[in-house]
Design a protein around this motif. Structure first.
Motif, mmCIF file in Angstrom:
data_model
loop_
_atom_site.group_PDB
_atom_site.id
_atom_site.type_symbol
_atom_site.label_atom_id
_atom_site.label_comp_id
_atom_site.label_asym_id
_atom_site.label_seq_id
_atom_site.Cartn_x
_atom_site.Cartn_y
_atom_site.Cartn_z
ATOM 1 N N LEU A 48 7.797 6.757 4.430
ATOM 2 C CA LEU A 48 6.429 6.613 4.930
ATOM 3 C C LEU A 48 6.023 7.683 5.944
ATOM 4 O O LEU A 48 4.914 8.239 5.833
ATOM 5 C CB LEU A 48 6.258 5.211 5.543
ATOM 6 N N PRO A 49 6.843 8.023 6.954
ATOM 7 C CA PRO A 49 6.409 9.031 7.931
ATOM 8 C C PRO A 49 6.019 10.362 7.281
ATOM 9 O O PRO A 49 5.014 10.969 7.655
ATOM 10 C CB PRO A 49 7.628 9.194 8.848
ATOM 11 N N GLU A 50 6.800 10.795 6.317
ATOM 12 C CA GLU A 50 6.499 12.060 5.639
ATOM 13 C C GLU A 50 5.171 11.981 4.899
ATOM 14 O O GLU A 50 4.353 12.907 4.960
ATOM 15 C CB GLU A 50 7.633 12.377 4.657
ATOM 16 N N VAL A 51 4.930 10.866 4.207
ATOM 17 C CA VAL A 51 3.686 10.704 3.456
ATOM 18 C C VAL A 51 2.487 10.629 4.394
ATOM 19 O O VAL A 51 1.435 11.226 4.129
ATOM 20 C CB VAL A 51 3.767 9.457 2.565
ATOM 21 N N LEU A 52 2.641 9.931 5.502
ATOM 22 C CA LEU A 52 1.520 9.799 6.438
ATOM 23 C C LEU A 52 1.147 11.143 7.046
ATOM 24 O O LEU A 52 -0.041 11.410 7.294
ATOM 25 C CB LEU A 52 1.880 8.799 7.538
ATOM 26 N N LEU A 71 -2.337 1.684 1.611
ATOM 27 C CA LEU A 71 -1.477 2.210 0.550
ATOM 28 C C LEU A 71 -1.352 1.119 -0.495
ATOM 29 O O LEU A 71 -0.824 0.028 -0.212
ATOM 30 C CB LEU A 71 -0.115 2.592 1.122
ATOM 31 N N ASP A 72 -1.851 1.397 -1.727
ATOM 32 C CA ASP A 72 -1.941 0.390 -2.777
ATOM 33 C C ASP A 72 -1.049 0.800 -3.947
ATOM 34 O O ASP A 72 -1.251 1.860 -4.555
ATOM 35 C CB ASP A 72 -3.405 0.267 -3.216
ATOM 36 N N GLY A 104 4.235 8.197 -4.308
ATOM 37 C CA GLY A 104 5.635 8.010 -4.636
ATOM 38 C C GLY A 104 6.330 6.969 -3.783
ATOM 39 O O GLY A 104 7.559 6.838 -3.837
ATOM 40 N N LEU A 105 5.548 6.210 -3.003
ATOM 41 C CA LEU A 105 6.142 5.197 -2.135
ATOM 42 C C LEU A 105 6.419 3.876 -2.854
ATOM 43 O O LEU A 105 7.118 3.024 -2.309
ATOM 44 C CB LEU A 105 5.230 4.938 -0.926
ATOM 45 N N TYR A 165 5.402 -4.188 11.183
ATOM 46 C CA TYR A 165 6.453 -3.354 11.760
ATOM 47 C C TYR A 165 5.807 -2.477 12.831
ATOM 48 O O TYR A 165 4.900 -1.685 12.544
ATOM 49 C CB TYR A 165 7.111 -2.497 10.680
ATOM 50 N N GLY A 166 6.285 -2.624 14.081
ATOM 51 C CA GLY A 166 5.678 -1.890 15.183
ATOM 52 C C GLY A 166 5.996 -0.415 15.199
ATOM 53 O O GLY A 166 5.276 0.382 15.794
ATOM 54 N N ASP A 167 7.085 -0.017 14.547
ATOM 55 C CA ASP A 167 7.531 1.371 14.510
ATOM 56 C C ASP A 167 7.384 1.891 13.080
ATOM 57 O O ASP A 167 8.164 1.525 12.191
ATOM 58 C CB ASP A 167 8.993 1.448 14.963
ATOM 59 N N TYR A 168 6.393 2.743 12.839
ATOM 60 C CA TYR A 168 6.145 3.203 11.474
ATOM 61 C C TYR A 168 7.251 4.115 10.954
ATOM 62 O O TYR A 168 7.357 4.348 9.743
ATOM 63 C CB TYR A 168 4.789 3.914 11.390
ATOM 64 N N THR A 169 8.118 4.607 11.854
ATOM 65 C CA THR A 169 9.229 5.458 11.431
ATOM 66 C C THR A 169 10.481 4.645 11.087
ATOM 67 O O THR A 169 11.496 5.218 10.696
ATOM 68 C CB THR A 169 9.607 6.472 12.520
#
Length: 372
Positions: free
Chosen positions: A209-213, A175-176, A183-184, A123-127
């Protein structure tokens, strides 16, 4: 007598005067009987008018929101210059239908043990990563491919042989689900209630994901040398230089036979798996691609569990197909090392130009594909 001497003296005086004036007597030249040479006039060339000045075209600026995986300007503002995300997804019959896969920009299909395959979806857009299921464990060549894109690597465990060593060596930001504290990751209870096996219920919550990153300490920005599009994209759709190809059948394992059928209206290749259209379980969208790549390589069984060795490097002598817009072209491919990008050329060594849009890439044994 005096008169005679006077005349002689006068003549002598005249001779002295003539010699003093520089008068020299010359014999007349003999006339020639040959005609004078003809004189050919120099031709006068017409003067060409100066050509009108044509300014050099200004290169089209790359849109700031260009998705480097598709060549299309689709990135959200927050994702410009940021890293993509690579996710390991199961692709056995028992895992279907997966969800979150129709929104991937690039899909690798790779064989694993048991005659089945798994996807590596990018996915090119992580958001804009959706919820994805079913998340599976990786084999060593999955993180090697992800490293070439400078991507975050998402998986749920790994085999504890060669893969564990490769993950340690590559030092990826990953992320494993097997050791998650973010919590993802979770299990899809609906699928569990429907009778899916435990291993086919793993969910990755890409929405959070954006919040966690932001809190992870991971580097967010792409490395400078990874900031160009992954292909040399065509400004307009062009046919590959080769044979017509409106369909193909691809066998990647005893339980992994797919077909691709070209739709001239949409200019996409639609994927089936087994005997059914392969669709996203949430969106209902069919898996469809502008570009299909088949990379010919070798596989071998490396342990008692049937795990595979896969040549992911290619290089001199390694061929494949680039398929798009109803045509197929023979190509060469290579990946220099773990961190390098895949590189594609025509058979005569010229850079390969690719149509914009989503792409599918399969590593296959020579002869595994039948083109129509």
């Amino acid at each position: 007598m005096k008169r005679k001497w006077a005349v002689l003296a006068l003549l002598y005086l005249i001779l002295l005067l003539c010699s003093g004036c520089g008068i020299v007597y010359q014999e007349p030249e003999e006339s020639s009987s040959a005609p004078a040479p003809a004189v050919t006039p120099t031709p006068v060339l017409p003067i060409k008018p100066r050509p009108a000045y044509t300014p050099r075209p200004t290169p089209t600026a790359k849109p700031k929101n260009l998705n480097l995986l598709t060549g299309e300007p689709t990135l959200r503002q927050e994702a410009i210059g940021m890293r993509p995300v690579a996710v390991v997804v199961g692709n056995s019959q028992a895992s279907l239908p997966q969800y979150g896969i129709s929104e991937a920009d690039l899909v690798f299909e790779l064989p694993v043990e048991g005659g089945v395959t798994r996807f590596l979806t990018l996915y090119g857009d992580y958001t804009a990563v959706p919820e994805i299921c079913s998340i599976r464990s990786c084999r060593y060549y999955f993180p090697v491919l992800a490293a070439g894109f400078d991507a975050y690597f998402v998986h749920w465990g790994q085999d504890e042989t060669l893969t564990a060593d490769v993950l340690s060596y590559l030092e990826l930001d990953r992320l494993d689900g097997a050791s998650d504290r973010s919590g993802l990751f979770s299990r899809d209870k609906t699928r569990l209630n429907q009778g899916y096996s435990w291993e086919h219920t793993g969910v990755f919550n890409g929405v959070k994901l954006p919040e966690v990153l932001q809190q992870s300490g991971f580097r967010l920005e792409l490395q400078v040398h990874k900031s160009d599009p992954i292909f040399d994209f065509n400004p307009v759709t062009k046919l590959p230089e080769g044979q017509a190809c409106t369909g193909l059948t691809l066998s990647l394992g005893s339980e992994a036979v797919s077909t691709f059928q070209y739709n001239k209206g949409s200019q996409l290749y639609y994927k089936t798996f087994g005997s059914q259209d392969q669709r996203d379980g949430r969106t209902g969208k069919a898996l469809a691609f502008t570009n299909v790549f088949l990379l010919e390589t070798e596989f071998s069984v490396r342990d008692r569990e049937g795990r595979l060795d896969l040549n992911w490097q290619g290089g001199e002598g390694y061929r494949g197909y680039y398929i798009s817009a109803g045509a197929a072209q023979r190509i060469c491919w290579e990946k220099e090392d773990e961190y390098s990008s895949l590189r594609f050329t025509s058979e005569d060594g010229m850079p390969l130009h690719v149509n914009t849009g989503k792409s599918y890439i399969a590593f296959a044994a020579p002869g595994a594909a039948v083109l129509e």
